[in-house]
Every structure is written in structure tokens, then in C-alpha cells.
Write a protein that holds these residues in place. Structure first.
Motif, PDB file in Angstrom:
ATOM      1  N   ALA A  75      44.852 -10.345  36.779  1.00 32.12           N
ATOM      2  CA  ALA A  75      44.390  -9.054  36.275  1.00 32.12           C
ATOM      3  C   ALA A  75      44.723  -8.942  34.799  1.00 32.12           C
ATOM      4  CB  ALA A  75      45.028  -7.902  37.051  1.00 32.12           C
ATOM      5  N   SER A  76      44.005  -8.070  34.137  1.00 35.88           N
ATOM      6  CA  SER A  76      44.215  -7.816  32.714  1.00 35.88           C
ATOM      7  C   SER A  76      44.031  -6.321  32.473  1.00 35.88           C
ATOM      8  CB  SER A  76      43.238  -8.663  31.882  1.00 35.88           C
ATOM      9  OG  SER A  76      43.483  -8.529  30.496  1.00 35.88           O
ATOM     10  N   ALA A  77      43.951  -5.929  31.199  1.00 35.89           N
ATOM     11  CA  ALA A  77      43.794  -4.517  30.852  1.00 35.89           C
ATOM     12  C   ALA A  77      43.119  -4.426  29.491  1.00 35.89           C
ATOM     13  CB  ALA A  77      45.150  -3.808  30.831  1.00 35.89           C
ATOM     14  N   VAL A  78      42.621  -3.240  29.179  1.00 33.39           N
ATOM     15  CA  VAL A  78      41.903  -3.010  27.919  1.00 33.39           C
ATOM     16  C   VAL A  78      42.802  -2.269  26.953  1.00 33.39           C
ATOM     17  CG1 VAL A  78      39.932  -1.859  26.834  1.00 33.39           C
ATOM     18  CG2 VAL A  78      39.650  -3.011  29.032  1.00 33.39           C
ATOM     19  N   ASN A  79      42.867  -2.773  25.728  1.00 35.17           N
ATOM     20  CA  ASN A  79      43.581  -2.111  24.640  1.00 35.17           C
ATOM     21  C   ASN A  79      42.610  -1.794  23.516  1.00 35.17           C
ATOM     22  OD1 ASN A  79      46.533  -2.416  25.525  1.00 35.17           O
ATOM     23  ND2 ASN A  79      45.759  -4.508  25.729  1.00 35.17           N
ATOM     24  N   TYR A  80      43.074  -0.998  22.566  1.00 33.34           N
ATOM     25  CA  TYR A  80      42.198  -0.635  21.454  1.00 33.34           C
ATOM     26  C   TYR A  80      41.784  -1.854  20.647  1.00 33.34           C
ATOM     27  CZ  TYR A  80      42.073   4.439  21.802  1.00 33.34           C
ATOM     28  OH  TYR A  80      41.813   5.723  22.204  1.00 33.34           O
ATOM     29  N   ASN A  81      42.620  -2.903  20.613  1.00 35.26           N
ATOM     30  CA  ASN A  81      42.198  -4.060  19.819  1.00 35.26           C
ATOM     31  C   ASN A  81      40.970  -4.739  20.428  1.00 35.26           C
ATOM     32  OD1 ASN A  81      43.324  -5.619  21.903  1.00 35.26           O
ATOM     33  ND2 ASN A  81      44.996  -6.411  20.661  1.00 35.26           N
ATOM     34  N   THR A  82      40.806  -4.662  21.751  1.00 37.02           N
ATOM     35  CA  THR A  82      39.579  -5.173  22.354  1.00 37.02           C
ATOM     36  C   THR A  82      38.389  -4.310  21.976  1.00 37.02           C
ATOM     37  OG1 THR A  82      40.693  -6.245  24.210  1.00 37.02           O
ATOM     38  CG2 THR A  82      38.413  -5.591  24.560  1.00 37.02           C
ATOM     39  N   VAL A  83      38.597  -3.005  21.910  1.00 38.95           N
ATOM     40  CA  VAL A  83      37.531  -2.107  21.456  1.00 38.95           C
ATOM     41  C   VAL A  83      37.144  -2.432  20.022  1.00 38.95           C
ATOM     42  CG1 VAL A  83      36.902   0.293  21.009  1.00 38.95           C
ATOM     43  CG2 VAL A  83      38.251  -0.286  23.041  1.00 38.95           C
ATOM     44  N   TRP A  84      38.134  -2.578  19.133  1.00 40.78           N
ATOM     45  CA  TRP A  84      37.825  -2.912  17.738  1.00 40.78           C
ATOM     46  C   TRP A  84      37.073  -4.237  17.649  1.00 40.78           C
ATOM     47  CZ3 TRP A  84      43.656  -2.009  16.520  1.00 40.78           C
ATOM     48  CH2 TRP A  84      43.922  -0.639  16.501  1.00 40.78           C
ATOM     49  N   THR A  85      37.495  -5.222  18.453  1.00 42.96           N
ATOM     50  CA  THR A  85      36.806  -6.507  18.459  1.00 42.96           C
ATOM     51  C   THR A  85      35.344  -6.327  18.844  1.00 42.96           C
ATOM     52  OG1 THR A  85      38.850  -7.651  19.067  1.00 42.96           O
ATOM     53  CG2 THR A  85      36.786  -8.829  19.448  1.00 42.96           C
ATOM     54  N   HIS A 115      34.431 -15.505  21.164  1.00 41.97           N
ATOM     55  CA  HIS A 115      35.830 -15.080  21.139  1.00 41.97           C
ATOM     56  C   HIS A 115      36.158 -14.495  22.501  1.00 41.97           C
ATOM     57  CE1 HIS A 115      39.185 -12.498  19.028  1.00 41.97           C
ATOM     58  NE2 HIS A 115      39.649 -13.318  19.944  1.00 41.97           N
ATOM     59  N   VAL A 116      37.038 -15.160  23.256  1.00 39.61           N
ATOM     60  CA  VAL A 116      37.517 -14.623  24.532  1.00 39.61           C
ATOM     61  C   VAL A 116      38.597 -13.587  24.219  1.00 39.61           C
ATOM     62  CG1 VAL A 116      38.536 -15.133  26.771  1.00 39.61           C
ATOM     63  CG2 VAL A 116      37.067 -16.837  25.660  1.00 39.61           C
ATOM     64  N   VAL A 117      38.363 -12.348  24.608  1.00 44.73           N
ATOM     65  CA  VAL A 117      39.200 -11.233  24.183  1.00 44.73           C
ATOM     66  C   VAL A 117      40.216 -10.857  25.258  1.00 44.73           C
ATOM     67  CG1 VAL A 117      37.410 -10.338  22.651  1.00 44.73           C
ATOM     68  CG2 VAL A 117      37.512  -9.543  25.035  1.00 44.73           C
ATOM     69  N   GLY A 118      41.122  -9.963  24.898  1.00 49.35           N
ATOM     70  CA  GLY A 118      42.092  -9.419  25.844  1.00 49.35           C
ATOM     71  C   GLY A 118      43.508  -9.802  25.497  1.00 49.35           C
ATOM     72  N   SER A 119      44.393  -8.801  25.425  1.00 44.04           N
ATOM     73  CA  SER A 119      45.776  -9.021  24.997  1.00 44.04           C
ATOM     74  C   SER A 119      46.796  -8.616  26.055  1.00 44.04           C
ATOM     75  CB  SER A 119      46.033  -8.261  23.689  1.00 44.04           C
ATOM     76  OG  SER A 119      45.235  -8.757  22.651  1.00 44.04           O
ATOM     77  N   ASP A 120      46.380  -8.569  27.306  1.00 47.68           N
ATOM     78  CA  ASP A 120      47.280  -8.336  28.441  1.00 47.68           C
ATOM     79  C   ASP A 120      46.884  -9.271  29.567  1.00 47.68           C
ATOM     80  OD1 ASP A 120      49.116  -6.252  27.759  1.00 47.68           O
ATOM     81  OD2 ASP A 120      47.542  -4.751  27.998  1.00 47.68           O
ATOM     82  N   TRP A 231      51.811  11.905  19.692  1.00 45.07           N
ATOM     83  CA  TRP A 231      50.359  12.092  19.707  1.00 45.07           C
ATOM     84  C   TRP A 231      49.764  11.285  20.856  1.00 45.07           C
ATOM     85  CZ3 TRP A 231      48.197  15.718  16.790  1.00 45.07           C
ATOM     86  CH2 TRP A 231      48.816  16.111  15.606  1.00 45.07           C
ATOM     87  N   GLY A 232      48.722  11.844  21.482  1.00 41.51           N
ATOM     88  CA  GLY A 232      48.055  11.134  22.576  1.00 41.51           C
ATOM     89  C   GLY A 232      49.012  10.765  23.683  1.00 41.51           C
ATOM     90  N   ALA A 233      49.810  11.718  24.114  1.00 38.88           N
ATOM     91  CA  ALA A 233      50.959  11.429  24.970  1.00 38.88           C
ATOM     92  C   ALA A 233      50.591  10.990  26.378  1.00 38.88           C
ATOM     93  CB  ALA A 233      51.872  12.657  25.036  1.00 38.88           C
ATOM     94  N   SER A 234      49.341  11.138  26.784  1.00 34.02           N
ATOM     95  CA  SER A 234      48.936  10.644  28.102  1.00 34.02           C
ATOM     96  C   SER A 234      48.088   9.391  27.997  1.00 34.02           C
ATOM     97  CB  SER A 234      48.148  11.721  28.868  1.00 34.02           C
ATOM     98  OG  SER A 234      46.867  11.899  28.287  1.00 34.02           O
ATOM     99  N   GLY A 235      47.911   8.876  26.773  1.00 31.16           N
ATOM    100  CA  GLY A 235      47.072   7.704  26.570  1.00 31.16           C
ATOM    101  C   GLY A 235      47.825   6.412  26.813  1.00 31.16           C
ATOM    102  N   GLY A 236      47.157   5.284  26.523  1.00 26.58           N
ATOM    103  CA  GLY A 236      47.742   3.986  26.797  1.00 26.58           C
ATOM    104  C   GLY A 236      49.066   3.769  26.104  1.00 26.58           C
ATOM    105  N   LEU A 237      49.171   4.173  24.845  1.00 24.42           N
ATOM    106  CA  LEU A 237      50.400   3.999  24.074  1.00 24.42           C
ATOM    107  C   LEU A 237      51.344   5.180  24.264  1.00 24.42           C
ATOM    108  CD1 LEU A 237      51.798   2.163  21.969  1.00 24.42           C
ATOM    109  CD2 LEU A 237      50.613   3.486  20.201  1.00 24.42           C
ATOM    110  N   GLY A 238      50.814   6.381  24.137  1.00 23.91           N
ATOM    111  CA  GLY A 238      51.651   7.573  24.208  1.00 23.91           C
ATOM    112  C   GLY A 238      52.310   7.792  25.547  1.00 23.91           C
ATOM    113  N   SER A 239      51.678   7.329  26.632  1.00 22.15           N
ATOM    114  CA  SER A 239      52.274   7.522  27.960  1.00 22.15           C
ATOM    115  C   SER A 239      53.570   6.724  28.102  1.00 22.15           C
ATOM    116  CB  SER A 239      51.275   7.120  29.049  1.00 22.15           C
ATOM    117  OG  SER A 239      50.869   5.771  28.902  1.00 22.15           O
TER     118      SER A 239
END
Length: 447
Positions: A75-85, A115-120, A231-239
Motif C-alpha cells: 500500500a501507499s498514500a498520496v502527498n502534496y508532492n505527488t500532486v505537484w508532480t 516518472h514513477v511517483v509516490g513518497s510513502d 493550520w490545516g489541523a485535520s489535513g495530512g500534515l496538520g493531523s
């Protein structure tokens, strides 16, 4: 690939069994393509659709080099760097891959037209390269995303300062949104035994980033009793920042954008929550001019909640939209610590509030191996919990990235790679049972 999945699911295969499995010559992977980097040209980033630029392709299995490991990704997950890519913003990541490819013959493997993406990831070691002794085939692992060469003295006190530091799956190829992945062995950490594959894959990047940013002496060095604006306290980073603040005896002030997200913060144990959409804050009068009156109104709301205290630490990552307000509301002598700029990289703030009140701005970026290991240890011991809210199959990774881009998610969005369904991979059922409500608290959110 079926043999690999069967061995993982059996729970009984030995290291020797995994070492004997044939390595597939190719595998399915989520990629962006070099010949499509202009597909969104002239379009604002907010209007770009990552689901259109992320493709499912079969790619060749890369050669395994010294100090590396080949992972079967469950399994993996989506981060903002994948969105930017996927948005090719602020620049195509193929520029990173070309520069990396020029550094050595081994690195040239990364310079490809895809480019195969994903950082998790969470998965199982299939093979290790020469010189790897800490890991063996069959080990269940998660990977953090720091890739370093450590040929310079600069990186030996803090590997994040290595001149050749890169983010795997963003500035390198063969990332985690795929059936197989190539990592350096010093990216690997033990998979938390009480979590499923998709749960274990979700904390890596964001939990480690939040740990360095908030807890580490390389970041804000949070202490008990600190008031922390998140900021964004329920988001991927803020949580994760919210959980780290609560676990560390600090007082989080959680900023969110909806009543549902506010309720999620309260379920985590936060008592002080600001729904910025309900309050109607508009920190910019127009594209070029901020509104200090809104800074003051925001600061007054914070003091109303805290009993008159300003934040000791502001946990920043939105960037342009919020940075002026963040500098203003931080207490005298306090710290603004930033790791990203999801709303824009060109920050503006009134420097009088910084220099005359002895505030500090600290930049942090991901985490070194020790910080990532400590952050993962907190997850493994049930002190910090995954914030997984939704899970997609690998073929729908583009939709998962679109969810993150549109901010319709909470916590993290997971992706099943080789895992055939959710709920697999738990080894420590007793620990899981003790924390089941906390593990699942983000799963109640559906958009």
C-alpha cells in the motif's frame, strides 16, 4: 506477482522463501510522462487535474544497486508532492531526474521518460543490494522518503543538510505508488505491527515532517505548555502536528475549513478549534494587498480561545495565503516554523512584527533518518495514530491525487498496491484492539 502476494498474505513465508521468489521483469506503476509536461500550459494550477496526467503503465523493474532494497509495495498514500508532480508545478520533476541522472552511472537509471511517483509505502523486502545487512527478504517495512548520498561532510551531523539530499518518489524515480519500488536501505523502518498495510503506509512522510517541524531541535523544539497554532489541523500534515502537540503536553489551536473538520480535531482531543470558513477570514484584500485588520481579528479569536495567550509556535505550511497572519499572531519571541507553501511560494509579511518582537522563522524540510525513526516508533507504540480517511485501488491513484488537490479529504488518502483489499497485514491484534477507535477516527469522514 501473484506468488509474491500469496507469500505475503500467508504470513508464514520465511526469508528464504521470499529470496527464492522470482523478481518480475516489469510491474504496474503510477507515472507522469515527459512528453506531457506542457499539457496544462497556460492553465492556473488550481484548475489542473492530476487525474489526467497520472497514468497506470507497466514499467521495467530497475537494477538493484549497492545499499538499496527492492520492495513489494502492499500500500501507499498520496502527498502534496505527488500532486505537484502531476500538475508539473512549480516545474516538471523530470528536471530533478535529469540532474540526478548526471551524478553517476547508477543514478542514470532514474533519468527516464516516465516518472514513477509516490513518497510513502508499506510492504515487504524482496531483495537487498550489496552492503545491506540490517534488512533481509521477507521483512515487513515502511519507508521514509529521504534519499541521501552522504559523500559530503555536510550531511553527517544532519542528513537533511547533505548537498545530495533528495525526496524519493519526487526528486528520484521508482516511487511508492506502484507494485514494486526501489529505495535505499537507510530509508527502511519496521512496519507498525498493529496496523493494516494501508494504515501503515499513510503516516510516513507527513508524520516525520511534522515531527521535525514541531518536536525536533531542528525545528520548533516544542515543550510542554506551548500554545501551538496549527493550520490545516485535520489535513495530512496538520493531523499529525495536532497529535504530536497533544501527546507532548502542548495546547493546539486547530485551524480548519469546515464543521466536519473541526469535529475531527475534537475527536483527536483538541479543545481549541477555529473554523476559518465560518469566521470568514480574508487575509488578502486583493491579489497584491493583505488586510492587517483581518490579522488582528484572527489574533483576537486566538486570544479569546486561549485566555489571552498568543501562540508560542505557528505550524505553517499553507504559505502565501496565511504567512502574513502567522507572523503577526505569533507571540513576542515566538517561532513560525514552515515546511511548505501549498497556496503559493511568494510569502509576504510585515517585517516590523518579526524584528521588533524578536520572532523567528525556521524552515524545515522532511526529516533525517533518526527523526523519521522516532516518529515511526511513536506510531508503532500506539502513541500516534494513522489519519487515513479514504482508500483507492492503484488504478485510481489519479482520483486520489485529485481529492488531495481539491482539499476534499481529511487526514491521508491511501492507495492499495499489491494488497488485494483493505484490512490485511495486522500482526499485533492486542495492541490494535486497544487503539481501534483512534485508528479509525478519520474513517468516518466522507465527502
Amino acid at each position: 506477482m501473484d506468488e509474491i502476494v500469496s507469500a505475503v498474505l500467508s504470513g508464514e513465508a520465511t526469508s528464504e522463501d521470499f529470496a527464492a521468489l522470482p523478481v518480475p521483469q516489469d510491474y504496474r506503476a503510477t507515472v507522469v510522462l515527459a512528453d506531457e509536461v506542457d499539457m496544462f500550459k497556460g492553465m492556473p494550477a488550481s484548475d489542473r487535474d492530476p487525474a489526467k496526467s497520472l497514468h497506470m503503465h507497466r514499467v521495467a523493474t530497475p537494477e538493484l544497486g549497492p545499499g538499496e532494497a527492492l520492495i513489494a509495495v502492499m500500500a501507499s498514500a498520496v502527498n502534496y508532492n505527488t500532486v505537484w508532480t502531476a500538475l508539473f508545478e512549480p516545474l516538471p520533476t523530470f528536471d530533478f531526474l535529469r540532474r540526478y541522472g548526471r551524478t553517476s552511472p547508477l543514478a542514470a537509471r532514474h533519468d527516464l521518460p516516465y516518472h514513477v511517483v509516490g513518497s510513502d509505502l508499506a510492504g515487504v523486502v524482496l531483495r537487498t543490494g550489496p552492503g545491506v545487512s540490517a534488512w533481509k527478504p521477507g521483512d515487513e517495512v515502511v519507508a521514509h522518503c529521504l534519499s541521501v548520498e552522504l559523500e559530503s561532510a555536510d550531511g553527517h551531523n544532519d542528513t537533511m543538510l547533505d548537498p545530495a539530499q533528495r525526496i524519493w518518489g519526487f526528486e528520484t524515480n521508482f516511487g511508492g505508488l506502484a507494485e514494486l519500488s526501489l529505495v535505499k536501505a537507510n530509508q527502511l523502518m519496521p512496519k507498525p505491527a498493529h496496523l493494516t498495510w494501508e494504515e501503515a503506509a499513510s503516516p510516513g512522510l507527513v508524520n516525520s515532517t511534522a515531527y521535525r517541524q514541531l518536536v525536533s531541535s531542528n525545528g520548533a523544539a516544542m515543550k510542554q505548555g506551548d500554545t501551538v497554532l496549527i493550520w490545516g489541523a485535520s489535513g495530512g500534515l496538520g493531523s499529525y502536528a495536532t497529535q504530536l502537540a497533544l501527546s507532548g503536553g502542548a495546547i493546539p489551536v486547530c485551524v480548519v475549513s469546515s464543521p466536519e473538520k473541526a469535529e475531527t480535531c475534537r475527536r483527536m482531543g483538541a479543545e481549541l478549534v477555529i473554523d476559518r470558513s465560518a469566521e470568514g477570514y480574508r487575509f488578502w484584500k486583493n491579489e497584491h494587498e493583505q488586510d492587517p485588520k483581518e490579522w488582528r481579528r484572527f489574533g483576537a479569536k486566538i486570544r479569546e480561545l486561549t485566555g489571552g495567550e498568543d501562540p508560542d509556535i505557528v505550524f505553517e505550511h499553507p504559505g502565501r495565503e496565511t504567512f502574513g497572519a502567522s507572523v503577526y499572531v505569533t507571540r513576542r519571541g515566538g517561532t513560525i516554523v514552515t515546511c511548505a507553501s501549498t497556496s503559493g511560494y511568494q510569502h509576504q509579511y510585515d517585517n516590523r512584527y518579526l524584528w521588533m518582537n524578536l520572532k523567528r522563522i525556521i524552515g524545515t524540510h522532511f526529516a533525517n533518518y533518526r527523526e523519521a525513526w522516532e516518529a515511526n516508533r511513536l506510531v508503532s507504540r500506539g502513541k500516534i495514530h494513522p489519519t487515513l480517511s479514504n482508500v483507492y485501488p492503484l488504478e485510481d491513484a489519479g482520483q486520489a491525487a485529485l481529492d488531495v488537490h481539491r482539499n476534499v479529504h481529511q487526514g491521508k488518502v491511501g492507495v492499495l498496491c499489491l494488497a488485494p483489499e483493505e484490512g490485511l497485514g495486522v500482526r499485533n491484534h492486542e495492541l490494535r484492539e486497544r487503539h481501534l477507535d483512534a485508528i479509525n477516527r478519520f474513517r468516518t469522514f466522507q465527502e
